[in-house]
Design a protein around this motif. Sequence first.
Motif, PDB file in Angstrom:
ATOM      1  N   GLU A 125      72.649 -53.098  55.241  1.00  0.00           N
ATOM      2  CA  GLU A 125      71.608 -52.082  55.069  1.00  0.00           C
ATOM      3  C   GLU A 125      70.430 -52.333  56.007  1.00  0.00           C
ATOM      4  N   VAL A 128      71.476 -51.258  59.597  1.00  0.00           N
ATOM      5  CA  VAL A 128      71.469 -49.796  59.748  1.00  0.00           C
ATOM      6  C   VAL A 128      70.036 -49.281  59.807  1.00  0.00           C
ATOM      7  N   THR A 132      68.271 -47.153  62.904  1.00  0.00           N
ATOM      8  CA  THR A 132      67.805 -45.776  62.737  1.00  0.00           C
ATOM      9  C   THR A 132      66.299 -45.634  62.926  1.00  0.00           C
ATOM     10  N   LEU A 254      78.738 -49.608  61.207  1.00  0.00           N
ATOM     11  CA  LEU A 254      77.331 -49.307  61.486  1.00  0.00           C
ATOM     12  C   LEU A 254      77.148 -47.823  61.807  1.00  0.00           C
ATOM     13  N   GLY A 257      77.363 -45.890  58.658  1.00  0.00           N
ATOM     14  CA  GLY A 257      76.129 -46.121  57.906  1.00  0.00           C
ATOM     15  C   GLY A 257      74.961 -45.336  58.476  1.00  0.00           C
ATOM     16  N   ILE A 258      74.882 -45.259  59.800  1.00  0.00           N
ATOM     17  CA  ILE A 258      73.815 -44.487  60.456  1.00  0.00           C
ATOM     18  C   ILE A 258      73.948 -43.008  60.105  1.00  0.00           C
ATOM     19  N   THR A 261      72.882 -42.330  56.617  1.00  0.00           N
ATOM     20  CA  THR A 261      71.438 -42.439  56.439  1.00  0.00           C
ATOM     21  C   THR A 261      70.712 -41.191  56.920  1.00  0.00           C
TER      22      THR A 261
END
Length: 292
Positions: A125, A128, A132, A254, A257-258, A261
Amino acid sequence: MTIAFDERVADRFERMSPAEQRVIRFFQENREEVLIASAAALAAKAKTSDATIVRAAKALGFAGLDDLRRALAGELRNLLTPAERLTRTLNEVGPSLANAFEMTLEVHIRSLENLRRTITADQFEKAVSNITKARRVLVFGLGPSSAMAAYFVIQLGRFGLDAGCLTNTGLLFADDLRKLRDGDLVVILAYGRVYAELAVLLEEIQRRRLASLLLTDTLAGRLRRRVDLVLPVARGRADLLSMHTATLGLIETLLVGIAATRPRQTLASLKKLNQLRERLAGKGAHLPMSGS
């Protein structure tokens, strides 16, 4: 004179407690995992405590687990050239193409499973979030890692993030260093040793106080204090031909995850990409996208 790991074990094993002896045997049989896994992950695998893991390392005469890792990594680097790694791989595979297929897949599967054990949810987390929130992401990688760095940068750009590569070598790397700007996050793909380009890059990161994220196999202990976050990732078995599935797998996680998000911005960027493709192709050129 440097004492080899197995010599340390032979010299000190009988003076260790039974719990420490079990841990040392685990170290000997799982050297690749010892190189990257945390004390907690090793303890879970060896069915013991974090404290026993550290005590066992100290019982061998090391200052701690990181010191033990450096010794193991140094032995592997010094003993095995790329040709010797390939020779070991071919000896293990034999003449059977079926064996080559199965063994290679097994190495990749183990590498991916190691990611589950060595990277925590909090680490993921944070990685990421750092990507971002960065003004720009620069990805460093040399040799085979340069291809993965370039892939990561392409995908980040498609997702709407400002990203660039640091993949030159030698004196040309000075041109890469001139790209660094305030607010950058530098993602570093580095394995095995600290070569000249990496050493200077780390100096510039520190001088400019830039954010940094390191993906590595054996350099975590040595570089942990020089970067903001380390994500440990092994390149297959340390005694065989280097393989990069785990690094690519981590990059893919990743990216997902990006996207998770910032789904709205990511989808908008991909739709813009499709519009530009249509103009180039003269017809629809749709990039598959999952619905929100």
